[in-house]
Design a protein around this motif. Structure first.
Motif, PDB file in Angstrom:
ATOM      1  N   LEU A  40      19.379  18.657  56.276  1.00  0.00           N
ATOM      2  CA  LEU A  40      19.080  20.236  55.699  1.00  0.00           C
ATOM      3  C   LEU A  40      18.331  20.973  56.771  1.00  0.00           C
ATOM      4  O   LEU A  40      18.505  22.183  56.645  1.00  0.00           O
ATOM      5  CB  LEU A  40      18.425  19.843  54.482  1.00  0.00           C
ATOM      6  N   GLY A  41      17.159  20.614  57.276  1.00  0.00           N
ATOM      7  CA  GLY A  41      16.366  21.182  58.145  1.00  0.00           C
ATOM      8  C   GLY A  41      17.168  21.250  59.502  1.00  0.00           C
ATOM      9  O   GLY A  41      18.428  20.939  59.697  1.00  0.00           O
ATOM     10  N   GLY A  42      16.524  21.916  60.437  1.00  0.00           N
ATOM     11  CA  GLY A  42      17.224  21.833  61.920  1.00  0.00           C
ATOM     12  C   GLY A  42      16.379  20.945  62.660  1.00  0.00           C
ATOM     13  O   GLY A  42      15.517  20.426  62.630  1.00  0.00           O
ATOM     14  N   GLU A  43      17.284  20.545  63.715  1.00  0.00           N
ATOM     15  CA  GLU A  43      16.684  19.661  64.638  1.00  0.00           C
ATOM     16  C   GLU A  43      17.037  19.923  66.138  1.00  0.00           C
ATOM     17  O   GLU A  43      18.346  20.572  66.430  1.00  0.00           O
ATOM     18  CB  GLU A  43      17.028  18.070  64.555  1.00  0.00           C
ATOM     19  N   LEU A  44      16.358  19.690  67.128  1.00  0.00           N
ATOM     20  CA  LEU A  44      16.760  20.041  68.413  1.00  0.00           C
ATOM     21  C   LEU A  44      17.492  18.972  69.006  1.00  0.00           C
ATOM     22  O   LEU A  44      17.096  17.872  69.054  1.00  0.00           O
ATOM     23  CB  LEU A  44      15.471  20.327  69.357  1.00  0.00           C
ATOM     24  N   VAL A  67      19.695  24.025  68.659  1.00  0.00           N
ATOM     25  CA  VAL A  67      19.429  23.928  67.178  1.00  0.00           C
ATOM     26  C   VAL A  67      20.440  23.509  66.326  1.00  0.00           C
ATOM     27  O   VAL A  67      21.436  24.354  66.503  1.00  0.00           O
ATOM     28  CB  VAL A  67      18.468  24.986  66.679  1.00  0.00           C
ATOM     29  N   ALA A  68      20.458  22.439  65.682  1.00  0.00           N
ATOM     30  CA  ALA A  68      21.657  21.827  64.958  1.00  0.00           C
ATOM     31  C   ALA A  68      21.118  21.710  63.715  1.00  0.00           C
ATOM     32  O   ALA A  68      19.978  21.415  63.308  1.00  0.00           O
ATOM     33  CB  ALA A  68      22.038  20.827  65.420  1.00  0.00           C
ATOM     34  N   GLY A  69      21.792  22.324  62.586  1.00  0.00           N
ATOM     35  CA  GLY A  69      21.716  21.951  61.311  1.00  0.00           C
ATOM     36  C   GLY A  69      22.627  22.837  60.059  1.00  0.00           C
ATOM     37  O   GLY A  69      23.433  23.426  60.742  1.00  0.00           O
ATOM     38  N   ASN A  70      22.080  22.541  58.966  1.00  0.00           N
ATOM     39  CA  ASN A  70      22.909  23.335  57.899  1.00  0.00           C
ATOM     40  C   ASN A  70      22.442  24.854  57.763  1.00  0.00           C
ATOM     41  O   ASN A  70      21.249  25.044  57.530  1.00  0.00           O
ATOM     42  CB  ASN A  70      23.020  22.815  56.791  1.00  0.00           C
ATOM     43  N   VAL A  90      25.325  24.943  65.069  1.00  0.00           N
ATOM     44  CA  VAL A  90      24.439  24.948  66.280  1.00  0.00           C
ATOM     45  C   VAL A  90      24.276  26.379  66.530  1.00  0.00           C
ATOM     46  O   VAL A  90      25.107  27.219  66.709  1.00  0.00           O
ATOM     47  CB  VAL A  90      24.979  24.253  67.424  1.00  0.00           C
ATOM     48  N   VAL A  91      22.907  26.643  66.883  1.00  0.00           N
ATOM     49  CA  VAL A  91      22.760  28.182  67.288  1.00  0.00           C
ATOM     50  C   VAL A  91      21.744  28.118  68.521  1.00  0.00           C
ATOM     51  O   VAL A  91      21.054  26.777  68.858  1.00  0.00           O
ATOM     52  CB  VAL A  91      22.026  28.866  66.398  1.00  0.00           C
ATOM     53  N   GLY A  92      21.416  29.058  69.264  1.00  0.00           N
ATOM     54  CA  GLY A  92      20.584  29.112  70.341  1.00  0.00           C
ATOM     55  C   GLY A  92      21.027  29.654  71.612  1.00  0.00           C
ATOM     56  O   GLY A  92      22.356  29.769  71.792  1.00  0.00           O
ATOM     57  N   HIS A  93      20.164  29.965  72.382  1.00  0.00           N
ATOM     58  CA  HIS A  93      20.393  30.260  74.051  1.00  0.00           C
ATOM     59  C   HIS A  93      21.629  29.642  74.490  1.00  0.00           C
ATOM     60  O   HIS A  93      22.725  30.286  75.252  1.00  0.00           O
ATOM     61  CB  HIS A  93      19.400  30.123  74.580  1.00  0.00           C
TER      62      HIS A  93
END
Lengths: 221, 221
Positions: B11-15, B125-128, B139-142
């Motif tokens: 549910l949260g995000g994780e690196l 950052v991976a998450g829902n 996944v999101v980010g640079h």
């Protein structure tokens, strides 16, 4: 309207005139590097929740969340005479809703965000795309790509619309400066219109400094 | 592995350290304007079906189909030591599979296509993400954005990988020319590596002219 995966309305493709709205958080890539992963997802979800609510209010179809981007279609799978007007009004309402997103972000100890929105109108190919295992209703084509390029020209808080969107609008549009850009796939330089507000029945105006407002009011189309 | 909407793993995000693969059909926007809408969707679906099959074989996670683009993640939601190797092998296998896609396209009276692939490795950052009504694992980010920029440097049939992907590979990589580009968000000019093949246990090589092949063989890392 939100489309689920496997929303099997059209198996083949069809040509549809739609207004496409693309939004993203300006500078999100840099922002995401400063945030922890949980904060990053929390920030995105605050934003997506608020924007989805607005899009539903204006009967847009959320086609995609990609990274921090949102792709919304007005005119597919169902079309209506006021597709373009609702898209413009939705864009203004989305920008107005960022105030609440930022209030929630502050309460959650998250940074404030600013969003850019691109609008474009034209034919797209709409249909179920994907594989047998995973397909979705989506739109593809030149006009979708073009919308992304228009959106990439925006600064935070700004809405830029293609000439085709301005031509298709039947509601009053409060427009700001023209922004002349050279976009790949759009031939020569094209004048994008900055949208500051939309007339009845929507009656939505972006906040702006008073002196600019007087100038803009004279430009009501 | 394919992820459905509402695949509620985190549910949260994780690196997560992942290898990201982005592919698209070069020149699809122009191609789509020459095709009828049904042909356009048929062509896309031939392509997505074949590519999804390859991605599953290499245990990648298809995160998105966007327009004619495919975003695949190796290393999330599940990670393995050989994430990067499988991503590289998958890229080569996807290019090899285009031959079959084009055979089917010819049989369906559709034009042949060529695909470009970008590879990049790093933290995301991976998450829902999404809204309450519609969320998905993503996944999101640079590093996601960077992969898109690398992919946009490819020509048809080409695979370009970032230095981070080459550094993370433990399988043999048959590499071609270095392609030095200046990418937004990547600081100074960066040397991307063209990937022509991958060693055991995958043992996959792209077809190429014999004289180029000899040169390339000498470059096996």
């Amino acid at each position: 309207r939100l489309l689920d995966d496997n929303d099997g309305l059209q198996l083949g493709g069809e040509l549809r005139q739609v207004t496409i709205l693309m939004a993203d958080i300006r500078g999100f890539s840099a922002l995401s590097q400063q945030l922890g992963p949980e904060q990053c997802v929390k920030l995105l979800n605050n934003y997506f929740a608020a924007m989805t609510e607005v899009v539903q209010r204006f009967r847009g179809t959320v086609d995609e969340f990609v990274g921090d981007g949102i792709l919304v279609i007005f005119g597919a799978p169902l079309s209506d005479k006021d597709d373009c007007d609702r898209a413009i009004a939705c864009a203004v309402a989305m920008q107005l809703a960022i105030k609440d997103v930022n209030a929630r972000n502050r309460a959650d100890n998250l940074p404030e965000i600013a969003m850019g929105i691109g609008l474009n109108t034209g034919d797209v190919v709409a249909g179920n795309v994907g594989s047998e295992i995973r397909s979705k209703y989506g739109v593809v084509g030149h006009n979708v790509n073009l919308t992304g390029r228009i959106e990439s020209c925006t600064v935070g808080g700004q809405i830029l619309a293609s000439p085709a969107t301005i031509a298709a609008a039947s509601t009053q549009v409060l427009s700001g400066d023209k922004v002349t850009v050279s976009l790949k796939g759009m031939g020569d330089a094209v004048a994008l219109t900055e949208i500051l507000g939309v007339g009845m029945p929507y009656d939505l105006v972006l906040p702006q400094p008073v002196d600019e407002w007087q100038v803009s009011k004279d430009q009501i189309q």
